[in-house]
Design a protein around this motif. Structure first.
Motif, PDB file in Angstrom:
ATOM      1  N   TYR A 390      42.356  39.574  56.585  1.00 54.39           N
ATOM      2  CA  TYR A 390      42.020  40.224  55.136  1.00 54.39           C
ATOM      3  C   TYR A 390      42.897  39.636  54.143  1.00 54.39           C
ATOM      4  N   LEU A 391      44.270  39.398  54.380  1.00 52.25           N
ATOM      5  CA  LEU A 391      45.092  38.691  53.349  1.00 52.25           C
ATOM      6  C   LEU A 391      44.710  37.445  52.902  1.00 52.25           C
ATOM      7  N   GLU A 392      44.110  36.514  53.762  1.00 49.73           N
ATOM      8  CA  GLU A 392      43.495  35.313  53.235  1.00 49.73           C
ATOM      9  C   GLU A 392      42.405  35.552  52.242  1.00 49.73           C
ATOM     10  N   ALA A 393      41.672  36.462  52.560  1.00 49.95           N
ATOM     11  CA  ALA A 393      40.327  36.693  51.728  1.00 49.95           C
ATOM     12  C   ALA A 393      40.682  37.415  50.473  1.00 49.95           C
ATOM     13  N   GLN A 394      42.075  38.106  50.442  1.00 48.51           N
ATOM     14  CA  GLN A 394      42.491  38.603  49.106  1.00 48.51           C
ATOM     15  C   GLN A 394      43.081  37.398  48.322  1.00 48.51           C
ATOM     16  N   ALA A 396      42.199  34.444  48.217  1.00 53.37           N
ATOM     17  CA  ALA A 396      41.320  33.552  47.568  1.00 53.37           C
ATOM     18  C   ALA A 396      40.649  34.272  46.477  1.00 53.37           C
ATOM     19  N   TYR A 397      40.369  35.672  46.548  1.00 52.64           N
ATOM     20  CA  TYR A 397      39.987  36.591  45.722  1.00 52.64           C
ATOM     21  C   TYR A 397      40.542  36.582  44.359  1.00 52.64           C
ATOM     22  N   LEU A 398      42.064  37.082  44.508  1.00 56.82           N
ATOM     23  CA  LEU A 398      42.709  37.118  43.385  1.00 56.82           C
ATOM     24  C   LEU A 398      42.989  35.798  42.684  1.00 56.82           C
ATOM     25  N   ARG A 399      42.830  34.674  43.422  1.00 56.22           N
ATOM     26  CA  ARG A 399      43.152  33.357  42.669  1.00 56.22           C
ATOM     27  C   ARG A 399      41.649  33.008  41.953  1.00 56.22           C
ATOM     28  N   GLN A 400      40.665  33.607  42.168  1.00 60.07           N
ATOM     29  CA  GLN A 400      39.333  33.417  41.643  1.00 60.07           C
ATOM     30  C   GLN A 400      39.458  34.106  40.299  1.00 60.07           C
ATOM     31  N   ALA A 401      40.156  35.575  40.346  1.00 58.29           N
ATOM     32  CA  ALA A 401      40.193  36.271  39.368  1.00 58.29           C
ATOM     33  C   ALA A 401      41.007  35.332  38.232  1.00 58.29           C
ATOM     34  N   LEU A 402      42.223  34.838  38.723  1.00 55.52           N
ATOM     35  CA  LEU A 402      43.180  34.201  37.769  1.00 55.52           C
ATOM     36  C   LEU A 402      42.579  33.171  37.242  1.00 55.52           C
ATOM     37  N   ALA A 403      41.707  32.383  38.011  1.00 58.69           N
ATOM     38  CA  ALA A 403      41.138  31.164  37.528  1.00 58.69           C
ATOM     39  C   ALA A 403      40.258  31.452  36.376  1.00 58.69           C
ATOM     40  N   ARG A 404      39.541  32.580  36.282  1.00 59.56           N
ATOM     41  CA  ARG A 404      38.885  33.158  35.242  1.00 59.56           C
ATOM     42  C   ARG A 404      39.500  33.146  34.043  1.00 59.56           C
TER      43      ARG A 404
END
Ligand code: NAP
Length: 488
Positions: A390-394, A396-404
């Motif tokens: 779960y933590l790894e998925a999170q 990667a997800y928050l990194r996508q948000a910050l990349a946006r």
């Protein structure tokens, strides 16, 4: 800014750094990295999730000494990974965050700590975990006890238990690990159980040399084990999701094991759980039940009425005189990041937003709290798998948000309120008919709402978070007046 240097915070730092985010700081109230593993160093502390899965997918090891590693080996692994990926140097220890507040005008976060000047950040990742603030029960007279006492997560290694009369209150996942270790030392050990547990066998011996060699040298064996353990975890979740069918199989297996381990019918009756298999965490141990049957161990299942200066009085009127009380009573799981103050846009306090229970989109994002991410947030705990998935998925997800945010040269990103509300409704609806709803547990708050657990499978969470849907978020523009850039 990342708060928390455990498995979650480090995963976020590693992922962000690998994607070009350079200005990362990890604050932790502890003296170093490790999170829950730093604090929980009680005798026998280990992870009951096998290490091939309780480890980062990108930092697999072939040299685990046993199926489920002890705490020291996990700490060693975490320190090694942090060093390998260069995130150990980002950790600022002994820095307790007391307040974070979103600045509407300047559009960044201000982070206040117990000591030192406030810091600023464009984004905050709260990776503060769920299992680190000890919970002490509100039993009358607790503070009057004149003997020695401590919580399992604050183990007093200087206190010698040899020959002492020791009480253990609680029989959860922690107690199940330390009771077999301390039972041979104590003069008399009295274990106070409020609810029985469902057990599954686990000896957790060191791997025989041939098995260790096969894992280490034969290509694919390690990957196969990880894959197998992943699906074993998913099968446990399937039993919890379907208590009337698959759950029955789990119950039959557990009951057979428990019957074989507890010979005395009276003790068996008292230890037997009175709730659906899987409602609380299923405990994997082949050592705990035999430890309870040692001649110097007594199991008390009468409720605790009060604590006196000399011991514990149960509702049958008996006083159990002891020298030491060990609280194996778990953690304040529903607190999440509190007592930290979390103030979002418009001065909204997260305590008010979560008045009826914590909730966040995918456990990660909360409307009105721009570029704030809660790792291991509401409804992302697992009863059947590895939290690291779960933590790894999170991360990667928050990194996508910050990349946006970075790509759009925006100030921050905010989840749409209707998206969060709908995902919360859908998530809560998925608990219907599952074992989790069939008893009281630390997964629920006072109103009975399940606030810690994800209602489905690991693979579903990974799929749900794999790609951030831009339509679910709004970008917040930078303020028009210029300012000094704040740290990421
Ligand atoms: P826990 O599972 O919350 O267990 C607390 C125990 O204290 C329960 O037996 C509870 O009884 C008892 N208790 C609480 N208040 C009491 C009272 N007033 N009187 C008598 N008994 C009382 O805590 P934990 O064992 O520390 O484990 C917490 C979580 O940490 C686990 O569920 C797991 O997620 C994690 N953990 C994981 C591992 C691992 O190997 N991965 C190891 C340890 C912990 P009731 O059951 O009746 O509430």
């Amino acid at each position: 800014m990342i708060v928390g240097a455990g498995f979650g915070g480090l995963a976020a730092a590693i992922d962000l750094q690998a994607h070009g985010f350079r200005d990362i700081t990890i604050l932790d109230r502890g003296p170093g990295l490790g999170g829950t593993w730093l604090y929980n160093d009680y005798p026998g502390a280990a992870c009951d999730v096998p290490s091939h899965l309780y480890s980062y997918s990108f930092a697999q090891r072939r040299d685990w000494r046993r199926l489920c590693s002890f705490r020291d080996e996990i700490m060693e692994y975490l320190r090694d990974v942090a060093r390998e990926y260069g995130v150990d140097r980002l950790v600022v220890p002994d820095t307790e965050v007391t307040k974070i507040a979103w600045d509407d005008a300047d559009r960044h976060w201000t982070i206040e700590t117990a000591a030192g000047a406030p810091r600023q950040a464009d984004a905050v990742v709260l990776a503060t975990g769920q299992l680190h603030r000890p919970a002490y029960p509100g039993i009358p007279g607790r503070e009057t006890f004149a003997g020695h006492s401590f919580h399992s997560a604050e183990w007093d290694h200087d206190y010698d238990l040899a020959g002492k009369r020791v009480a253990v209150v609680g029989t959860g996942a922690s107690a199940v690990q330390f009771v077999p270790e301390i039972a041979p030392q104590a003069g008399k050990l009295t274990v106070f159980q409020r609810s029985g547990n469902w057990f599954m066998p686990r000896r957790n011996r060191t791997y025989p040399p041939a098995v260790a060699a096969a894992i280490r040298h034969v290509p694919g064996v390690q990957a196969f084990r990880r894959h197998f353990i992943f699906h074993y975890g998913e099968s446990l979740t399937a039993m919890i999701r379907h208590p009337r069918t698959l759950g029955r199989l789990g119950r039959i297996r557990s009951a057979a094991f428990m019957r074989a381990q507890i010979k005395d019918p009276d003790l068996r009756r008292r230890l037997w759980p009175d709730y659906t298999f899987g409602c609380k965490r299923v405990l994997f141990s082949s050592m705990f039940l035999p430890a309870l049957q040692r001649p110097n161990v007594e199991v008390v299942t009468d409720a605790i009425e009060r604590i006196t200066p000399t011991g514990i009085v149960t509702t049958d009127g008996r006083e159990h005189e002891v020298d030491c009380i060990i609280w194996g009573t778990g953690f304040r799981t529903s607190d999440f990041m509190f007592p930290m103050d979390v103030i979002g846009a418009g001065g909204r306090d997260l305590r008010d937003v979560w008045e009826d229970g914590p909730h966040a989109h995918l456990g990660l994002t909360i409307p009105g709290f721009p570029s704030l991410f809660t790792m291991y947030g509401p409804n992302t705990n697992t009863s059947g798998g590895s939290i690291i998935v779960y933590l790894e998925a999170q991360a990667a997800y928050l990194r996508q948000a910050l990349a946006r945010v970075r790509d759009a040269d925006a100030a921050a990103i905010d989840v749409r309120p209707e998206v969060e509300a709908a995902s919360d409704r859908a998530l809560q609806a998925r608990f219907a008919g599952t074992a989790w709803t069939e008893c009281d547990s630390w997964y629920r708050n006072e109103d009975g709402r399940i606030i810690t657990n994800w209602p489905g499978y690991m693979r579903e969470y990974v799929a749900s978070t794999a790609e951030l849907d831009p339509a679910e978020y709004t970008l917040i523009d930078r303020p028009t007046r210029s300012r000094e850039p704040a740290a990421a």
